[in-house]
Design an enzyme around this catalytic site. Structure first.
Site, PDB file in Angstrom:
ATOM      1  N   HIS A 198      -2.933   0.169  -3.558  1.00  0.00           N
ATOM      2  CA  HIS A 198      -3.854   0.660  -2.520  1.00  0.00           C
ATOM      3  C   HIS A 198      -4.332   2.068  -2.887  1.00  0.00           C
ATOM      4  CE1 HIS A 198      -5.405   2.202   1.302  1.00  0.00           C
ATOM      5  NE2 HIS A 198      -5.395   0.986   1.805  1.00  0.00           N
ATOM      6  N   GLN A 258     -10.954  -9.121   3.026  1.00  0.00           N
ATOM      7  CA  GLN A 258      -9.787  -8.763   3.830  1.00  0.00           C
ATOM      8  C   GLN A 258      -9.994  -9.284   5.249  1.00  0.00           C
ATOM      9  OE1 GLN A 258      -6.832  -5.418   5.675  1.00  0.00           O
ATOM     10  NE2 GLN A 258      -8.406  -4.671   4.309  1.00  0.00           N
ATOM     11  N   GLN A 318       0.845  -1.196   0.000  1.00  0.00           N
ATOM     12  CA  GLN A 318       0.000   0.000   0.000  1.00  0.00           C
ATOM     13  C   GLN A 318       0.879   1.244   0.000  1.00  0.00           C
ATOM     14  OE1 GLN A 318      -2.521   0.123   3.459  1.00  0.00           O
ATOM     15  NE2 GLN A 318      -0.901  -0.503   4.848  1.00  0.00           N
ATOM     16  N   GLU A 365     -11.559  -2.172  -3.354  1.00  0.00           N
ATOM     17  CA  GLU A 365     -11.851  -2.413  -1.939  1.00  0.00           C
ATOM     18  C   GLU A 365     -12.772  -1.330  -1.402  1.00  0.00           C
ATOM     19  OE1 GLU A 365      -9.441  -2.971   2.305  1.00  0.00           O
ATOM     20  OE2 GLU A 365      -8.391  -3.236   0.400  1.00  0.00           O
ATOM     21  N   CYS A 410      -1.237  -0.561   8.697  1.00  0.00           N
ATOM     22  CA  CYS A 410       0.066   0.110   8.716  1.00  0.00           C
ATOM     23  C   CYS A 410       0.523   0.412  10.143  1.00  0.00           C
ATOM     24  CB  CYS A 410      -0.007   1.394   7.913  1.00  0.00           C
ATOM     25  SG  CYS A 410      -1.378   2.467   8.396  1.00  0.00           S
ATOM     26  N   ASP A 444      -8.112   0.870  -2.708  1.00  0.00           N
ATOM     27  CA  ASP A 444      -9.060   1.041  -1.608  1.00  0.00           C
ATOM     28  C   ASP A 444      -9.677   2.425  -1.754  1.00  0.00           C
ATOM     29  OD1 ASP A 444     -10.480   1.163   0.744  1.00  0.00           O
ATOM     30  OD2 ASP A 444      -8.883   0.347   1.987  1.00  0.00           O
ATOM     31  N   ASP A 470     -13.920  -4.820   3.383  1.00  0.00           N
ATOM     32  CA  ASP A 470     -13.099  -4.491   4.553  1.00  0.00           C
ATOM     33  C   ASP A 470     -14.033  -3.995   5.655  1.00  0.00           C
ATOM     34  OD1 ASP A 470     -11.353  -3.591   6.453  1.00  0.00           O
ATOM     35  OD2 ASP A 470     -10.329  -2.133   5.198  1.00  0.00           O
ATOM     36  N   LYS A 511      -8.655  -8.647   8.383  1.00  0.00           N
ATOM     37  CA  LYS A 511      -7.833  -7.576   8.966  1.00  0.00           C
ATOM     38  C   LYS A 511      -7.394  -8.031  10.351  1.00  0.00           C
ATOM     39  CE  LYS A 511      -8.013  -2.532   8.680  1.00  0.00           C
ATOM     40  NZ  LYS A 511      -7.858  -2.296   7.243  1.00  0.00           N
TER      41      LYS A 511
END
Length: 418
Positions: A193, A326, A171, A270, A358, A235, A304, A328
């Site tokens: 991303h 996803q 990303q 996304e 991140c 995304d 997501d 997560k």
């Protein structure tokens, strides 16, 4: 195997916690910060330095194994746990979780997780606690059996030793153009991303976003090595729905139009829209998926928001309300549930993407690699941070080391069988 002691150490995540509601409401970037007042409870400013908390398990031979707890970048949004507060998590871990850890047989992973993560005061433990402690427990079992974390997962879930490399997805953060170049030069499997998280980045009727998609495809051809053909994954943080409305058919039309501009690439979109609840998300995403499939589009929908826990992942997978889910990891909680989520996606013939945030750490990223490879996920996120180089190095190198060890293990087993 017993745990002798539990250590806690404060730490930092590799990026920042951001107030998604304030950003969507139009907060303006001023350098690296966002100007304006936060909207999501718990945030004292729109952008907050990410904190983490390490939990160390002291084993009987005085080996210490660690796991890291943290939240995700957009904490408190889309049904997620609230902003990670180190002091609160420290207190809860010390009072509730540590005594359970000292009482558990740490030699069996799934049983240990089930015991330690029992509800407290009729509520599930914070998912960040499950996430960090499950990492440490997995390392403890791996240390005891002198195996990799991936082998522990394979043994617990009765899976064969994996052979396939899992594609890695990077990303870009806000440094889109520079980081796209980095990704292309490093031949990343899935990119970029794009962080399309505001009206300015999406543009009127999505024109700014479409131009960026075309630029990424063109840049890939210009500077990529011959034959390099990554999947393109963007995304958009619900902005298709916000800009053109929440009807599935126009959303599908827009996504098909974007895919038509990059016909040589697989296109992942996304979070095309946020329909306000998990049930509404499932119903409308399923309609979008059905429309795209009926048209033979190369575009794939990735879910997501509002698909956080194992139970929510099950609902989306069974309804085929995404082409790719996803998982997560900090939002799912225990790494055991991440493994279960991948296997559940496979059972329902839906793509499994082991993601995360991140804001994570090197330790949590490395543990995620072992889950991804053991369960043979369809792709995994390069994490932590937003700098590309560090995240791709941490995840890529861990995967390569792991596969080398698994190949040696397979060869040893074959020699014994012969």
């Amino acid at each position: 195997m017993r745990i002798k002691d539990v250590l806690l150490a404060p730490g930092t995540g590799a990026f920042f916690y951001d107030d998604q509601a304030a950003i969507k409401a139009g907060a303006i970037q001023d350098g690296f910060i966002y100007a304006g007042e936060p909207l999501t409870p718990g945030f004292t400013s729109i952008r907050v330095a990410a904190s983490s908390l390490s939990v160390g398990l002291v084993l009987t031979d005085d080996t210490v194994v660690w796991g890291d707890m943290m939240g995700v970048q957009y904490s408190g949004a889309g049904g997620r746990d609230p902003l990670f507060e180190t002091a609160q998590i420290w207190d809860l871990t010390s009072r509730v979780v540590a005594p359970r850890l000292l009482d558990v047989d740490a030699s069996r992973y799934l049983e240990a997780c089930a015991h330690v993560f029992e509800p407290h005061e009729h509520k599930r433990l914070p998912l960040a606690v499950e996430y960090g402690v499950s990492q440490a427990l997995l390392r403890a079992v791996a240390d005891l059996h002198r195996k990799t974390m991936a082998e522990v997962i394979c043994a617990e879930f009765d899976l064969p030793l994996p052979t396939r490399r899992v594609p890695i997805y990077c990303q870009s953060g806000d440094a889109r153009e520079i980081n796209v170049d980095k990704m292309i030069l490093k031949a990343v499997d899935v990119l970029p991303h794009g962080l399309i998280n505001s009206r300015q980045k999406f543009g009127v009727a999505g024109h700014t976003f479409m131009e960026f998609v075309k630029w990424v495809a063109t840049r890939t051809r210009e500077i990529g090595r011959p034959g390099y053909q990554p999947a393109l994954h963007f995304d958009v943080y619900g902005w298709i729905g916000q800009e053109i409305g929440l009807e599935p058919s126009p959303i599908a039309d827009f996504i098909c139009n974007v895919a038509d501009t990059v016909p040589d690439f697989t296109l992942n979109i996304e979070c095309p829209a946020d329909f306000g609840s998990t049930q509404a998300q499932i119903e409308n995403y399923a309609k979008i998926v059905s429309i795209l499939d009926s048209r033979g589009s190369s575009a794939r929908i990735v879910v997501d928001e509002r698909c956080n826990t194992l139970e929510e992942i099950r609902l989306f997978a069974e309804a085929r309300a995404a082409h790719l889910i996803q998982i997560k990891t900090p939002d799912v909680g225990s790494l055991a549930d991440t493994a279960r989520a991948v296997l559940l996606c496979k059972e329902n013939k839906v793509g499994a993407y082991v993601g995360g945030s991140c804001t994570e750490t090197d330790l949590s990223a490395q543990a995620s690699v072992h889950i991804s490879v053991a369960t043979q996920a369809d792709m995994m996120l390069a994490k932590p941070g937003m700098g590309v180089d560090e995240a791709f190095s941490i995840v890529g190198n861990e995967q390569n080391r792991l596969l080398a060890m698994l190949n040696r293990r397979r060869a040893q087993t074959k020699m014994l069988d012969d």
